[in-house]
Design an enzyme around this catalytic site. Structure first.
Site, PDB file in Angstrom:
ATOM      1  N   SER A 138      36.080  46.477  38.715  1.00 43.36           N
ATOM      2  CA  SER A 138      36.260  45.338  39.615  1.00 43.36           C
ATOM      3  C   SER A 138      36.528  45.822  41.046  1.00 43.36           C
ATOM      4  O   SER A 138      35.676  46.469  41.653  1.00 43.36           O
ATOM      5  CB  SER A 138      37.379  44.438  39.095  1.00 43.36           C
ATOM      6  OG  SER A 138      37.408  43.203  39.779  1.00 43.36           O
ATOM      7  N   ASP A 162      31.463  46.373  36.099  1.00 43.62           N
ATOM      8  CA  ASP A 162      31.301  44.976  36.500  1.00 43.62           C
ATOM      9  C   ASP A 162      31.584  44.716  37.977  1.00 43.62           C
ATOM     10  O   ASP A 162      32.446  43.907  38.326  1.00 43.62           O
ATOM     11  CB  ASP A 162      32.145  44.050  35.626  1.00 43.62           C
ATOM     12  CG  ASP A 162      31.495  42.664  35.522  1.00 43.62           C
ATOM     13  OD1 ASP A 162      30.267  42.612  35.403  1.00 43.62           O
ATOM     14  OD2 ASP A 162      32.215  41.665  35.558  1.00 43.62           O
ATOM     15  N   HIS A 313      34.307  38.817  33.038  1.00 44.19           N
ATOM     16  CA  HIS A 313      34.671  39.873  33.977  1.00 44.19           C
ATOM     17  C   HIS A 313      35.860  40.692  33.483  1.00 44.19           C
ATOM     18  O   HIS A 313      36.007  41.858  33.864  1.00 44.19           O
ATOM     19  CB  HIS A 313      34.992  39.260  35.343  1.00 44.19           C
ATOM     20  CG  HIS A 313      35.333  40.268  36.386  1.00 44.19           C
ATOM     21  ND1 HIS A 313      34.448  41.239  36.809  1.00 44.19           N
ATOM     22  CD2 HIS A 313      36.483  40.480  37.093  1.00 44.19           C
ATOM     23  CE1 HIS A 313      35.029  41.993  37.732  1.00 44.19           C
ATOM     24  NE2 HIS A 313      36.259  41.561  37.920  1.00 44.19           N
TER      25      HIS A 313
END
Length: 363
Positions: A138, A162, A313
């Protein structure tokens, strides 16, 4: 025996500088105590060594260790078990760090991507790590991508979990909601630290803004209800007032999530590429990597692979075994396949250049 070392910065000397106009105005408007200004901070970290080493006693400074970079409102504690497994599976040291304003690391400004990259480079230099591999999730994934593009000589390979190298206005609502919910918990719900039901009450308060129980659990891992266990005492948080607090200066972080978190320095990175192998792990129920992201990925990272895992996520919490397998397979196998392809491409270019030179000489 698996070895893990925990190190926390201590006795920091703060650099006294004027705040940027934006940060200063924001803090004054909110009536916040000012955070110190530091160009770099010494990030707190855990060092995980392999449980069983095929080369005997692993030296402290092994070649190509891994630095694991967490996401927004995360910390090294969230992934210590995962990184222990990675260290053993890959037979290499794994450093998990707390980025500034997170975990046990110093609370300081600036809080932007360029500064986080500088902290990462500073960490590698301070610990004499040489070239390292990166795993970023992230927010940490975007920092890892920027670090590879701005300092390609310092990094060998990267696993990007991600996130993608582009401006992402569509992710801002989610990340803003995370930080804003923490601020609202502190400002509007007077949950005392000595309340036996503090965790339940805090979760119920967050539920109004964050309905997903897994995400609330992720946020609650940052709460401090006992000032005696505080590893880093922030200059802007009063841990002794009897109330719950977050490890993060969440009120000061709102400026970052509203203005910086979705950004990408496209102009600054024009023409830059990282030629090392890069693995992208895409959560299929997340839009942090979408079909439009592929163009940017190809542009900056020509030697890449993309793995897909059925998750949102919050893939590290939802699919720990799957993502660890993807990371392990990349560093054991896929990275070498990508490196071989790169060498083949470079050999073709050299051959073409040689042919052109020979032709020019004949003419």
């Amino acid at each position: 025996m698996l070895l893990a070392y925990t190190v926390r910065p201590s006795n920091w000397s703060f650099t006294r500088r004027a705040y940027s106009a934006t940060a200063r105005a924001f803090n004054q408007q909110k009536g916040l105590l000012p955070l110190p200004i530091k160009e770099t901070v010494d990030m707190a970290y855990d060092l995980h060594l392999p449980e069983r080493s095929v080369i005997g006693k692993m030296p402290y400074h092994s070649p190509e260790p891994i630095i694991f970079y967490h996401g927004l409102l995360g910390s090294k504690r969230n992934y210590r078990h995962d990184c222990k497994k990675l260290a053993t599976a890959l037979q290499t040291p794994v450093y998990t760090v707390d980025i500034r304003n997170h975990g046990s690391s110093e609370h300081a400004l600036p809080f932007d991507y360029n500064t986080l990259v500088n902290d990462l480079v500073h960490f590698a230099e301070t610990h004499s790590l040489g070239k390292v591999n990166l795993v970023g999730y992230s927010l940490g994934a975007k920092v890892a991508m920027l670090a590879c593009l701005k300092h390609p000589e310092r990094f060998s390979a990267a696993c990007i979990i991600d996130n993608s190298p582009e401006e992402q206005p569509h992710i801002k609502p989610l990340l803003t909601a995370l930080v804003k919910s923490c601020v609202k918990l502190l400002d509007h719900h007077n949950v005392r630290a000595d309340d036996k039901l503090w965790r339940h009450k805090a979760s119920e308060a967050l539920k109004k803004y964050i309905p997903d129980a897994g995400i609330r659990y992720y946020l609650l891992s940052n709460i401090i209800n006992n000032p005696r266990v505080v590893e880093y005492r922030s200059p802007v948080i009063n841990y002794d007032d009897g109330m719950l607090h977050f490890k993060n200066p969440v009120r000061h972080m709102m400026d970052f999530v509203t203005k910086e978190v979705a950004a990408w320095p496209t102009q600054e990175l024009e023409g830059k590429q990282f030629l090392g192998p890069v693995n992208f792990i895409k959560a299929t129920r997340s839009d942090f990597i979408n079909p439009k992201s592929l163009q940017a990925i190809n542009q900056y990272f020509p030697y890449h692979n993309i793995d897909e895992i059925n998750a949102t996520h919050f893939i590290l919490n939802e699919r720990p075994q799957e993502y660890l397998r993807a990371v392990t397979d990349f560093f054991k196998v896929t990275r070498y396949q990508l490196e071989k392809k790169r060498e083949q491409d470079l050999a073709k270019i050299d051959q073409l250049n040689a042919s052109e030179s020979l032709k020019s000489a004949r003419d």
